[in-house]
Design a protein around this motif. Structure first.
Motif, mmCIF file in Angstrom:
data_model
loop_
_atom_site.group_PDB
_atom_site.id
_atom_site.type_symbol
_atom_site.label_atom_id
_atom_site.label_comp_id
_atom_site.label_asym_id
_atom_site.label_seq_id
_atom_site.Cartn_x
_atom_site.Cartn_y
_atom_site.Cartn_z
ATOM 1 N N LEU A 188 0.852 -1.186 0.000
ATOM 2 C CA LEU A 188 0.000 0.000 0.000
ATOM 3 C C LEU A 188 0.891 1.240 0.000
ATOM 4 O O LEU A 188 1.973 1.232 0.588
ATOM 5 C CB LEU A 188 -0.900 0.032 1.245
ATOM 6 N N ILE A 189 0.449 2.302 -0.633
ATOM 7 C CA ILE A 189 1.207 3.551 -0.677
ATOM 8 C C ILE A 189 0.842 4.402 0.534
ATOM 9 O O ILE A 189 -0.328 4.565 0.873
ATOM 10 C CB ILE A 189 0.886 4.338 -1.969
ATOM 11 N N HIS A 190 1.856 4.955 1.182
ATOM 12 C CA HIS A 190 1.618 5.802 2.350
ATOM 13 C C HIS A 190 1.455 7.259 1.928
ATOM 14 O O HIS A 190 2.304 7.817 1.245
ATOM 15 C CB HIS A 190 2.792 5.684 3.334
ATOM 16 N N VAL A 191 0.350 7.869 2.381
ATOM 17 C CA VAL A 191 0.119 9.298 2.141
ATOM 18 C C VAL A 191 -0.019 9.979 3.506
ATOM 19 O O VAL A 191 -1.096 9.923 4.117
ATOM 20 C CB VAL A 191 -1.146 9.534 1.293
ATOM 21 N N PRO A 192 1.045 10.607 4.009
ATOM 22 C CA PRO A 192 0.965 11.272 5.322
ATOM 23 C C PRO A 192 0.334 12.657 5.208
ATOM 24 O O PRO A 192 0.594 13.398 4.262
ATOM 25 C CB PRO A 192 2.432 11.369 5.756
ATOM 26 N N TYR A 193 -0.503 12.989 6.172
ATOM 27 C CA TYR A 193 -1.123 14.309 6.253
ATOM 28 C C TYR A 193 -0.627 14.998 7.525
ATOM 29 O O TYR A 193 0.035 14.378 8.363
ATOM 30 C CB TYR A 193 -2.648 14.196 6.284
ATOM 31 N N ARG A 194 -0.975 16.254 7.676
ATOM 32 C CA ARG A 194 -0.609 16.992 8.881
ATOM 33 C C ARG A 194 -1.772 16.933 9.873
ATOM 34 O O ARG A 194 -2.541 17.879 10.005
ATOM 35 C CB ARG A 194 -0.238 18.435 8.544
ATOM 36 N N GLY A 195 -1.908 15.781 10.505
ATOM 37 C CA GLY A 195 -2.966 15.601 11.476
ATOM 38 C C GLY A 195 -4.080 14.707 10.979
ATOM 39 O O GLY A 195 -4.193 14.413 9.784
ATOM 40 N N SER A 196 -4.935 14.295 11.919
ATOM 41 C CA SER A 196 -6.005 13.368 11.576
ATOM 42 C C SER A 196 -7.143 13.990 10.766
ATOM 43 O O SER A 196 -7.624 13.363 9.817
ATOM 44 C CB SER A 196 -6.569 12.737 12.855
ATOM 45 N N PRO A 197 -7.616 15.206 11.086
ATOM 46 C CA PRO A 197 -8.730 15.770 10.288
ATOM 47 C C PRO A 197 -8.446 15.819 8.791
ATOM 48 O O PRO A 197 -9.291 15.376 7.997
ATOM 49 C CB PRO A 197 -8.917 17.162 10.899
ATOM 50 N N PRO A 198 -7.284 16.312 8.345
ATOM 51 C CA PRO A 198 -7.036 16.294 6.895
ATOM 52 C C PRO A 198 -6.883 14.885 6.335
ATOM 53 O O PRO A 198 -7.207 14.638 5.171
ATOM 54 C CB PRO A 198 -5.751 17.110 6.729
ATOM 55 N N ALA A 199 -6.394 13.950 7.181
ATOM 56 C CA ALA A 199 -6.289 12.563 6.726
ATOM 57 C C ALA A 199 -7.679 11.990 6.468
ATOM 58 O O ALA A 199 -7.903 11.279 5.480
ATOM 59 C CB ALA A 199 -5.548 11.719 7.757
ATOM 60 N N VAL A 200 -8.625 12.306 7.350
ATOM 61 C CA VAL A 200 -9.997 11.839 7.169
ATOM 62 C C VAL A 200 -10.610 12.453 5.915
ATOM 63 O O VAL A 200 -11.273 11.770 5.129
ATOM 64 C CB VAL A 200 -10.862 12.176 8.404
ATOM 65 N N GLN A 201 -10.367 13.740 5.715
ATOM 66 C CA GLN A 201 -10.904 14.400 4.530
ATOM 67 C C GLN A 201 -10.311 13.824 3.245
ATOM 68 O O GLN A 201 -10.995 13.697 2.232
ATOM 69 C CB GLN A 201 -10.652 15.910 4.612
ATOM 70 N N GLY A 202 -9.035 13.467 3.297
ATOM 71 C CA GLY A 202 -8.407 12.833 2.148
ATOM 72 C C GLY A 202 -9.024 11.485 1.838
ATOM 73 O O GLY A 202 -9.193 11.111 0.669
ATOM 74 N N LEU A 203 -9.390 10.763 2.878
ATOM 75 C CA LEU A 203 -10.039 9.466 2.702
ATOM 76 C C LEU A 203 -11.444 9.645 2.127
ATOM 77 O O LEU A 203 -11.842 8.949 1.187
ATOM 78 C CB LEU A 203 -10.109 8.738 4.045
ATOM 79 N N ILE A 204 -12.188 10.597 2.679
ATOM 80 C CA ILE A 204 -13.544 10.860 2.182
ATOM 81 C C ILE A 204 -13.516 11.312 0.721
ATOM 82 O O ILE A 204 -14.346 10.911 -0.089
ATOM 83 C CB ILE A 204 -14.237 11.931 3.057
ATOM 84 N N GLY A 205 -12.514 12.127 0.397
ATOM 85 C CA GLY A 205 -12.412 12.656 -0.957
ATOM 86 C C GLY A 205 -11.827 11.691 -1.970
ATOM 87 O O GLY A 205 -11.769 12.003 -3.169
ATOM 88 N N GLY A 206 -11.377 10.524 -1.522
ATOM 89 C CA GLY A 206 -10.847 9.529 -2.448
ATOM 90 C C GLY A 206 -9.367 9.674 -2.769
ATOM 91 O O GLY A 206 -8.847 8.952 -3.627
ATOM 92 N N GLU A 207 -8.672 10.606 -2.086
ATOM 93 C CA GLU A 207 -7.227 10.709 -2.294
ATOM 94 C C GLU A 207 -6.526 9.450 -1.794
ATOM 95 O O GLU A 207 -5.485 9.045 -2.314
ATOM 96 C CB GLU A 207 -6.677 11.931 -1.561
ATOM 97 N N THR A 208 -7.087 8.844 -0.748
ATOM 98 C CA THR A 208 -6.601 7.570 -0.227
ATOM 99 C C THR A 208 -7.792 6.629 -0.119
ATOM 100 O O THR A 208 -8.955 7.055 -0.205
ATOM 101 C CB THR A 208 -5.942 7.746 1.153
ATOM 102 N N GLN A 209 -7.504 5.363 0.082
ATOM 103 C CA GLN A 209 -8.583 4.376 0.158
ATOM 104 C C GLN A 209 -8.712 3.731 1.545
ATOM 105 O O GLN A 209 -9.742 3.146 1.856
ATOM 106 C CB GLN A 209 -8.350 3.263 -0.882
ATOM 107 N N VAL A 210 -7.653 3.818 2.354
ATOM 108 C CA VAL A 210 -7.625 3.096 3.631
ATOM 109 C C VAL A 210 -7.103 4.011 4.730
ATOM 110 O O VAL A 210 -6.204 4.834 4.498
ATOM 111 C CB VAL A 210 -6.716 1.839 3.548
ATOM 112 N N TYR A 211 -7.656 3.870 5.932
ATOM 113 C CA TYR A 211 -7.160 4.592 7.094
ATOM 114 C C TYR A 211 -7.360 3.687 8.297
ATOM 115 O O TYR A 211 -8.462 3.194 8.539
ATOM 116 C CB TYR A 211 -7.929 5.900 7.274
ATOM 117 N N ILE A 212 -6.296 3.427 9.061
ATOM 118 C CA ILE A 212 -6.382 2.596 10.266
ATOM 119 C C ILE A 212 -6.184 3.512 11.463
ATOM 120 O O ILE A 212 -5.077 3.967 11.744
ATOM 121 C CB ILE A 212 -5.332 1.468 10.245
#
Length: 332
Positions: A188-212
């Motif tokens: 899997l490709i790692h896409v780091p964000y600056r904090g959890s809120p933007p990581a969640v938004q990236g997941l919702i927006g389809g920039e990423t597919q998985v978040y643990i």
């Protein structure tokens, strides 16, 4: 008592604590026997509003009532939690300066951050784990995977094409995903964000597919119908997600991760103080009403003994050291 305003934390802190923080004189037996007889400062090495901060505040009224003194939370963030943790390490071991640290502080940072000026297992005395937020494996709802096995199969069919989000390099969600990759043998490709809120938004927006991550990180945020929980990385299902099976129930029993929060004191703190504090917190966390409040937050009330906490630190230190080395993770 002289009180001074801590503008960054937003509460009053006794000025006497600053003097205690640079004094490492031994504590006499009489002092330990009379503990506590003045306010206790608990340093949380992250910004206010984190899970540990919230769960500690849930039990502060009971803790203060039982021990008869105030417990003052002092949020001191920076350097992946090391700034606040170092202040506790340097404090006088008298039970009046404590650390409420997360998984990072006890078992991860030492393997990621070069030049750390303290060693968690040598310089901190474990008291108890207060809460644990088990990881939940969440995917974008558009992904055609409805189980952990189906997600692994998709990743196997398309190596290097699915991406997972994290709130930053070396964070528990990052390492949880790396552990999943290693156990499932997937890429899997790692896409780091600056904090959890933007990581969640990236997941919702389809920039990423998985978040643990912890359930609290993905609950709300406009995620209803846009995200799907596939598994809980815990030995038991989460009461708040009763229909989501565990990783063990889906063939990956070793994939048990979460972000837990534990209380510790400077090494050298009298065992009487540690046992008294740990025992009091265990009694509070055994209250069904408290446990239900935690469950409603998507976390588990723990209340381990000092010995159990020390064993957990040793065991997880070894696990995450291997994960970090195999993935060749380096701190930013």
């Amino acid at each position: 008592m002289n009180l001074q305003r801590n503008k960054s934390a937003g509460f009053w802190v006794a000025g006497v604590f600053s003097a205690l923080a640079v004094c490492s004189a031994p504590v006499h037996a009489a002092e330990a026997d009379s503990w506590p007889n003045r306010p206790v400062r608990v340093i949380v090495p992250y910004a206010p509003g984190n899970t540990g901060d919230i769960t500690l505040r849930q039990i502060l009224p009971q803790l203060e009532e039982r021990l008869g003194v105030r417990f003052l939370i002092d949020n001191k963030s920076g350097a992946s939690g090391n700034i606040g943790a170092e202040e506790v390490v340097r404090a006088r071991p008298d039970g009046y300066t404590l650390l409420l640290g997360a998984t990072n502080n006890y078992v991860i940072n030492q393997h990621l951050i070069k030049g750390m000026r303290f060693h968690p297992q040598k310089d901190l005395a474990p008291v108890t784990v207060i809460s644990n937020a088990p990881s939940v494996i969440v995917v974008n709802a558009s992904l055609p995977a409805r189980s952990l096995k189906e997600l692994s199969a998709l990743a196997t069919q398309s190596p290097g094409k699915l991406a997972f989000a994290s709130p930053g390099i070396g964070t528990p969600p990052h390492l949880a995903a790396e552990l999943y990759k290693q156990l499932a043998g997937i890429d899997l490709i790692h896409v780091p964000y600056r904090g959890s809120p933007p990581a969640v938004q990236g997941l919702i927006g389809g920039e990423t597919q998985v978040y643990i991550t912890a359930f609290s990180s993905v609950a709300g945020n406009g995620s209803a119908g846009k995200l799907r929980a596939l598994a809980v990385a815990s030995p038991q299902r989460l009461p708040i997600l009763p229909d989501v099976p565990t990783t063990a129930q889906q063939g990956l029993p070793e994939l048990v991760t979460g972000n837990w929060w534990g209380l510790s004191a400077p090494v050298g703190t009298d065992a009487k103080i540690i046992q008294k504090l740990a025992g009091t917190i265990r009694e509070i966390l055994a209250d069904p009403a408290v446990r239900q409040k935690y469950a409603d937050l998507g976390v588990t009330a723990v209340g381990s003994t000092p010995a159990e906490f020390a064993a957990q630190i040793a065991q997880e230190t070894a696990v995450w050291k291997k994960v970090i080395e195999r993935a060749n993770i380096q701190a930013e």
